[in-house]
Design a protein around this motif. Structure first.
Motif, PDB file in Angstrom:
ATOM      1  N   ALA A  17     -10.484   4.691  -7.545  1.00  0.00           N
ATOM      2  CA  ALA A  17     -10.066   4.276  -8.892  1.00  0.00           C
ATOM      3  C   ALA A  17     -10.365   5.394  -9.882  1.00  0.00           C
ATOM      4  O   ALA A  17     -11.364   6.103  -9.737  1.00  0.00           O
ATOM      5  N   HIS A  46      -4.617  -8.873 -10.010  1.00  0.00           N
ATOM      6  CA  HIS A  46      -5.482  -7.726 -10.346  1.00  0.00           C
ATOM      7  C   HIS A  46      -5.315  -7.293 -11.799  1.00  0.00           C
ATOM      8  O   HIS A  46      -6.255  -6.806 -12.416  1.00  0.00           O
ATOM      9  N   ASP A  87     -11.619   3.007  -0.898  1.00  0.00           N
ATOM     10  CA  ASP A  87     -10.566   2.978  -1.902  1.00  0.00           C
ATOM     11  C   ASP A  87     -10.990   3.782  -3.117  1.00  0.00           C
ATOM     12  O   ASP A  87     -12.107   4.304  -3.140  1.00  0.00           O
ATOM     13  N   HIS A 145      -1.054   0.510 -11.073  1.00  0.00           N
ATOM     14  CA  HIS A 145      -1.120   0.456  -9.609  1.00  0.00           C
ATOM     15  C   HIS A 145       0.269   0.606  -9.034  1.00  0.00           C
ATOM     16  O   HIS A 145       1.276   0.440  -9.745  1.00  0.00           O
ATOM     17  N   VAL A 203      -5.753   2.207 -10.044  1.00  0.00           N
ATOM     18  CA  VAL A 203      -6.437   1.642  -8.877  1.00  0.00           C
ATOM     19  C   VAL A 203      -5.578   1.755  -7.615  1.00  0.00           C
ATOM     20  O   VAL A 203      -4.354   1.667  -7.671  1.00  0.00           O
ATOM     21  N   GLY A 204      -6.253   1.940  -6.510  1.00  0.00           N
ATOM     22  CA  GLY A 204      -5.557   2.072  -5.223  1.00  0.00           C
ATOM     23  C   GLY A 204      -5.130   0.744  -4.647  1.00  0.00           C
ATOM     24  O   GLY A 204      -4.280   0.691  -3.758  1.00  0.00           O
ATOM     25  N   ALA A 205      -5.714  -0.337  -5.127  1.00  0.00           N
ATOM     26  CA  ALA A 205      -5.284  -1.655  -4.667  1.00  0.00           C
ATOM     27  C   ALA A 205      -3.937  -1.970  -5.293  1.00  0.00           C
ATOM     28  O   ALA A 205      -3.600  -1.448  -6.359  1.00  0.00           O
ATOM     29  N   GLY A 262      -5.098   5.482  -2.710  1.00  0.00           N
ATOM     30  CA  GLY A 262      -5.487   4.096  -2.495  1.00  0.00           C
ATOM     31  C   GLY A 262      -5.068   3.650  -1.124  1.00  0.00           C
ATOM     32  O   GLY A 262      -4.038   4.080  -0.612  1.00  0.00           O
ATOM     33  N   CYS A 298     -11.865  -1.695  -3.659  1.00  0.00           N
ATOM     34  CA  CYS A 298     -11.303  -0.968  -4.800  1.00  0.00           C
ATOM     35  C   CYS A 298     -12.044  -1.327  -6.085  1.00  0.00           C
ATOM     36  O   CYS A 298     -12.287  -0.468  -6.938  1.00  0.00           O
ATOM     37  N   THR A 331      -3.828  -3.135  -0.521  1.00  0.00           N
ATOM     38  CA  THR A 331      -4.349  -4.501  -0.600  1.00  0.00           C
ATOM     39  C   THR A 331      -4.059  -5.270   0.671  1.00  0.00           C
ATOM     40  O   THR A 331      -2.893  -5.448   1.037  1.00  0.00           O
ATOM     41  N   ASN A 381       0.824  -1.213   0.000  1.00  0.00           N
ATOM     42  CA  ASN A 381       0.000   0.000   0.000  1.00  0.00           C
ATOM     43  C   ASN A 381       0.861   1.268   0.000  1.00  0.00           C
ATOM     44  O   ASN A 381       1.046   1.901   1.029  1.00  0.00           O
ATOM     45  N   SER A 412      -9.485  -6.082  -2.010  1.00  0.00           N
ATOM     46  CA  SER A 412      -9.208  -5.387  -3.264  1.00  0.00           C
ATOM     47  C   SER A 412     -10.414  -5.279  -4.183  1.00  0.00           C
ATOM     48  O   SER A 412     -10.761  -4.197  -4.639  1.00  0.00           O
TER      49      SER A 412
END
Lengths: 263, 786, 161
Positions: B487, B510, B485, B533, B501-503, B542, B554, B545, B226, B550
């Motif tokens: 995106a 992903h 989260d 990511h 994406v924040g994950a 984000g 997210c 994960t 993260n 996730s």
């Protein structure tokens, strides 16, 4: 690792000369030595690799029927090439470490290190093998001198190991679950002259012969002969992976299984 | 028919190609021109007072750039804890300082005392050996119960005792709980240890930091799950840096399992040192270093009591747990034994009265924090072990006892603060019974016995709370972060899509699964969608994960952002088709006017968005939307697991003969990836149950300090697993109806293994009441031989 | 410093190294072949497995100078020039035999060594052969399955995708 020089001679004589300097050390496959160096637990000034010495490699059957293995022979080679001449020894070599380790690790390196949980010392002692060095021949019974201790002098190289081939033999290894060394390993070899039983992994004093079991099996070579025979847990290793009592128990079980496998 | 693309398809993983060809980009693969190397001098004793550190000799050694000690960090903050737990008397937890380098005392083996930055790593190591440290050894605090006694040696001298908090959840009235137990027809009590584990992702932690004098900007490459969380914590709480001047990149990361969530001192150190040395600075942990510096997992000592009435209904449950936090509070450590553990003590059962008590302890050991499952495995293990013991004591079938007590009505408010939205525990158990062929067990046991082996069957259920959770709720519970989260869906002119994406993906796939969702929503080929990511300079924000979040969190943000994109694209399409927006339908990448044959392709609409010649005046050009998603509730994956073992009665060796998992994850995007997640979780759970043990000796020395003594599961320790996830009750409150699957295997499998071993050890008239994990041959043998 | 020369993935290479330079460091730091990974310091995880003269070895447990004159194969040399994955690599992708990818290079190199020795290994033989390769992600299920598939065995009966 501390800094060191590296030499890779192609003859035993050159290797012996290279090892003459202070704090020089022989390098077999390095499968134990290199991790030790990474931890900075040893500080040799020079490593002398024996992997380029052709005369120290290979498996051959001598005129007297014994199997001679060059000191720089890898476990994988022994597992492959001794399978016909000394199957129990080949099987043991095939259980050391993992395939990639077996492609590098050597018999000479293993025996010279005498790790108390290593497999080879059990075969050497259990077979009553002779350790041949650049200087002399040493009987297995005189070679191992407790955990990580051997009769080797500074700079002495194991050039080969000569195994008399028994009528029947088996190595039974119970794995230490993390390292996959032997938590207890029992090597039973039956010769016309008598039975030898060598135990690795179990004792604070390293590999040893279990003479009571040998005597019992000399009388009668069958698993039941060991019934009721127990080893004193006092000198056994007790650690995270098994208590002293448990190791003592495994000595009996693995020895019995080795006898069964010889039948 | 299985689908071949989009949601529900087992699309092959696109990220595999780079990993299979050696083209991945892991942090240790990154080298910055001119970089120097860090070596940390770490404490080799568990507890001691630092009298003096003399670095003068080290500073003069070849290649040394600079030597740092705790003194260099007196002006900056320490490592923060992200969750303030309130104890049962309303007081905040005790929160001791956690300096980047030790100040005053060392508190565990591995605690960093000093750091050397040098031109090469070996030079840094040489210099570290020349640092003279005068430490007065103190008695180490190791046993949690002893540590809780008045007068115990203190890990932190400024705290009143070693108890971080004494926490309670559920029924607060002790007398009421006592009454339930006093009136019960049967009470089963069990003392349990949940063994300490080392997460051991195969990639050790690495940090590479650089600083630009010209722009006053920092870049930190780090092995993190993260990166935004690391940036926030490091900037705001540790180093006091402006967040917009710091870029944190987590490139390919070789597994995390929780232990790469946390903000570590080494990351902050490298960032600080990059400026102080005016050189890029790199640190790569050796595995040996990982064993004494990665936050460890589990380590609970519990007593659990289950009360049943005369009809075998569960009427009360009480647990008392000592939870080891180690020497310092790691980032989320305080939440694990509390809100991630106590809240799960209802399990799948309608027990009306539950009381959970947790004392969290400071000890002179490596800090403990979340490891795959985080609190939920500890809860599940207690509950599912005590139920099995109760069944044995009562002589009833353990599955029937569970079924009898299952929650069957949803939503269900547990006595421990959660509301389960959906589930079908009987349905999932039915799937398990069929998939594992439980009816055939007796015959398999007979076969094993004929070979001289004992055979046992262990079954258990689990529930987990994932996708944690509404920020306003977690805020009330002490979280110092939101747990939403984000995106951004960026549609390019030619119709391809980048989704920021924040994950963070570090094995979860992903890069394959997320595009399946977006592509499915629009009706275009998956290859047209790519996710971005792991880089704070590329993604909006984000939370990363962990906690099987996730896709549930997210992924929901991504769905919302995609919906916004589609809404806007429909406006453009309506304009192009000269139709009303309400009549526009999107299917298979074509916008059409309902009831007509008029249509326009996705690519024409996206091109129009960026070349807005013929364009609705009220709409902004471009096609890019961002969404933040804050979940309305946790998700509640649940399942039933079965394990069959053979035990060699001579040696105590246990072998796993069969393992079957029936899970309810709600809807599933990529079944292949979900299966893989379950396999991996089971592998780790079997590892905990049979092999793994992070142990300290009486001096606080780590006994299992390398793979030579810490037994990792290997290929020949485990079987092929049976996985069934056809029991599906979709989550009711997120757009995809997904629940999360990453932790299930690790939560559900340890009790199945231990229950199976005990079943074997109780077969044929034997009686063994209990055995601790890891169920090693030595322990099995000892249990069988009194 | 000593010069070392070897052939890596069919290409002659050389460089100046210290006695203590490991083969893994030579590959990663001197040749920028970072596909070979280092996951432990006790020769157990197997992420660093490469082929030296056709045999699998742990490159973090071998000195670079020991590979003087050797033919070394790494993960970077496994796919065809045009990027087409070899049979083992393709089977790993087809059967989801990797997750985080960190152990994968070593797994693929070990699998290749196994199949060279034993073209049609049983499940048990595969599991045994992988004794020196740790994976923390997959629980090994799909790795074993992928290797069985790569050796031409039918894996459809093995549970799960």
């Amino acid at each position: 690792m501390y800094s060191f020089e590296f030499e890779k001679p192609s003859t035993i004589a050159d290797a012996v000369a290279a090892l003459g300097g202070e704090d020089a050390q022989a390098l077999g496959g390095g499968q134990t030595l290199i991790p030790t160096l990474k931890q900075r637990l040893a500080a040799p000034t020079k490593l002398v690799s024996v992997s380029g010495i052709a005369e120290m490699k290979g498996v051959c059957v001598e005129d007297d029927g014994s199997v001679a293995i060059g000191g720089a022979t890898t476990h994988a080679t022994v597992a492959r090439e001794a399978a016909g001449s000394y199957p129990a020894l080949a099987a043991l070599a095939g259980q050391i470490g993992d395939p990639a380790v077996r492609n590098r690790g050597t018999i000479g390196g293993s025996i010279a290190n005498n790790d108390p949980a290593a497999c080879y010392p059990a075969a050497v002692l259990g077979s009553g093998a002779t350790i041949v060095t650049n200087a002399r021949q040493i009987a297995a019974d005189d070679f191992f001198e407790g955990m990580f201790g051997t009769a080797l002098d500074e700079g002495e190289i194991i050039t080969s190991v000569r195994f008399p081939v028994p009528q029947a033999a088996s190595y039974q290894k119970f794995l230490q679950p993390a390292s996959r060394f032997a938590l207890v390993g029992a090597y039973v070899a039956r010769f016309a002259s008598g039975v030898r039983v060598a135990i690795t992994g179990a004792s604070e004093d390293g590999v040893f012969r279990w003479s009571e079991a040998e005597a019992a099996l000399d009388k009668e070579f069958r698993p039941d002969a060991l019934m009721g025979l127990k080893i004193n847990p006092m000198n056994m290793i007790g650690d995270l992976h098994g208590s002293k009592d448990y190791r003592a128990h495994l000595v009996s079980v693995m020895t019995k299984r080795a006898v069964e496998a010889c039948m | 028919m299985p689908k071949d693309s989009g949601i529900g398809a087992s699309s092959k993983r696109r990220e595999d190609v780079r990993f299979l060809t050696g083209a991945g980009n892991y942090t240790d693969d990154i080298n910055v021109h001119g970089q120097a190397y860090v070596h940390f001098l770490r404490s080799d004793i568990a507890h001691g007072r630092i009298n003096n550190i003399d670095t003068s000799a080290a500073e003069g050694m070849p290649g040394v750039v600079k030597v740092f000690t705790g003194k260099d960090f007196e002006g900056v903050g320490g490592m923060p804890c992200g969750w303030e737990v309130t104890d049962k008397h309303g007081a905040p937890m005790q929160e001791p300082p956690h300096p980047i380098l030790a100040q005053g005392k060392v508190r565990h083996v591995g605690d960093p005392i000093a750091a050397v930055v040098a031109d090469s790593l070996e030079q840094a190591r040489d210099a570290a050996e020349a640092i003279e440290v005068d430490i007065e050894e103190l008695t180490p605090v190791l046993d949690m119960k002893a540590a809780a006694q008045d007068g115990a040696t203190l890990v932190h001298d400024d705290l009143k005792n070693n108890i971080c908090y004494d926490w309670q959840l559920g029924e607060a009235d002790d007398a009421k709980v006592d009454e339930v137990f006093a009136n019960a027809a049967h009470v089963t009590t069990l003392d349990l240890i949940n063994n300490r584990l080392v997460a051991n992702p195969m990639e050790p932690r690495v940090a590479v930091a650089e600083y630009s004098r010209g722009t006053d900007e920092y870049t930190l490459y780090t092995t993190s799950q993260n990166p935004h969380v690391i940036r926030l914590l490091m900037c705001a709480f540790v180093l006091g840096l402006p967040e917009h001047k710091v870029r944190v990149v987590a490139p390919d990361v070789g597994g995390g399992f929780g232990t790469k969530i946390f903000h570590y001192a080494e990351e902050a150190f490298c960032t600080f040192a990059a400026k102080a040395c005016n050189r890029p600075v790199k640190w790569t942990a050796s595995r040996s270093e990982a064993f004494m510096s990665d936050a460890q997992g589990r380590d609970h000592v519990s007593t659990i009591e289950l009360a049943l009435d005369a009809d075998n209904n569960f009427v009360g449950l009480r647990t008392n747990t000592y939870a080891n936090l180690g020497a310092y509070l790691s980032t989320f450590s305080s939440s694990v034994p509390t809100w991630l553990h106590g809240t799960l003590m209802a399990g799948n059962y309608k027990t009306p009265v539950i009381q959970v008590n947790v004392k969290a302890m400071f000890t002179n050991t490596v800090p403990v924090d979340a490891y795959r499952g985080a609190g939920r495995p500890e809860a599940t293990f207690q509950l599912e072990r005590v139920i099995d013991k109760a069944a044995r004591e009562l002589g009833v079938d353990p599955i029937a006892l569970r079924r009898q007590n299952f929650i069957t009505q949803f939503p269900y408010d547990t006595p421990v603060a959660l509301t389960y939205d959906t589930g079908d525990y009987n349905g999932t158990m039915d799937k398990l019974e069929a998939a594992a062929d439980l009816a055939g067990f007796a015959a398999r046991r007979a076969e094993s016995e004929a070979k001289g082996k004992l055979r046992g069957l262990g079954v258990n259920c689990y529930i987990e709370a994932c996708g944690i959770a509404p920020s306003n709720i977690v805020g009330m519970l002490g979280a110092r972060a939101g747990l939403y989260d984000a995106a951004t869906v960026r549609v390019n002119a030619t119709g391809s899509i980048s989704v920021m994406v924040g994950a963070h993906s570090h094995g979860q796939g992903h890069e394959t699964a997320f595009p399946q969702v977006v592509a499915d929503m629009i009706g275009i080929d998956e290859s047209m969608v790519e996710i971005v990511h792991g880089d704070t300079s590329k993604i909006p924000f984000g939370m990363g994960t962990y906690g099987s979040r996730s896709l549930a969190v997210c992924g929901s943000a991504m769905v919302k952002a995609t919906e916004k994109v589609i809404d806007k694209a429909k406006k453009i399409a309506a304009h192009l088709l000269e139709a009303s927006e309400a009549d526009i339908e999107l299917k298979d990448g074509q916008f059409s006017v309902a009831g007509t044959d008029k249509s326009v392709a996705w690519g024409d609409v996206t091109l129009t968005a960026y070349v807005p010649h013929n364009f609705p005046l009220e709409v902004e050009p471009g096609l890019e939307e961002t969404a933040f998603y804050d979940p309305a509730n946790f998700t509640f994956p649940a399942g039933a697991y079965a394990c069959e073992v053979e035990v060699d009665p001579e040696t105590g060796q246990v072998s796993i003969e069969a393992f079957t998992a029936a899970d309810d994850f709600g809807n599933i995007v990529n079944p292949m990836i979900v299966d893989g997640q379950v396999h991996g979780g089971i592998g780790q759970g079997i590892g905990q149950a049979l092999l793994e043990n992070c142990a300290y000796d009486e001096n606080g020395q780590l006994l299992s300090a390398s793979f030579m003594d810490y037994a990792m599961p290997r290929a020949d320790d485990v079987p092929f697993y049976g996985v069934d996830h056809s029991s599906q009750t979709p989550c009711t409150h997120n757009p995809l109806g997904v629940k999360g699957c990453g932790e299930a295997g690790a939560i559900g499998s340890p009790p199945a293994v231990v229950n199976a071993v005990l079943d074997a050890l109780n077969s044929g008239g034997r009686a063994v009441d209990h055995i601790d994990m890891p169920v090693s041959p030595s322990r099995v043998w000892a249990a069988m031989n009194g | 410093m000593t010069q070392v020369s070897m052939t890596v993935n069919g290409k002659a290479v050389s460089g100046d190294v210290e006695g203590r330079t490991l083969l893994s460091s030579f590959l990663r730091d001197h040749l920028a072949l970072t596909g070979t990974h280092v996951g432990c310091d006790t020769a157990q995880c197997g992420a660093c497995v490469v082929h030296v003269n056709g045999e699998a070895v742990k490159s973090c447990n071998m000195l670079a100078l020991e590979a003087e004159g050797a033919e070394v194969g790494t993960i970077e040399g496994q796919a065809a020039e045009d990027g087409t994955l070899n049979t083992i690599q393709q089977a790993f992708q087809d059967h989801h035999g990797l997750q985080c990818g960190f152990c994968t290079p070593g797994m693929v190199m070990s699998a290749a060594a196994l199949l060279k020795e034993n073209p049609r290994p049983s499940e048990a033989e595969i599991r045994k052969y992988l004794e020196g390769n740790l994976c923390r992600c997959t629980g090994y299920h799909n790795i074993v399955k992928a290797i069985m598939a790569a050796s031409g065995q039918d894996v459809t009966s093995i549970a799960a995708e």
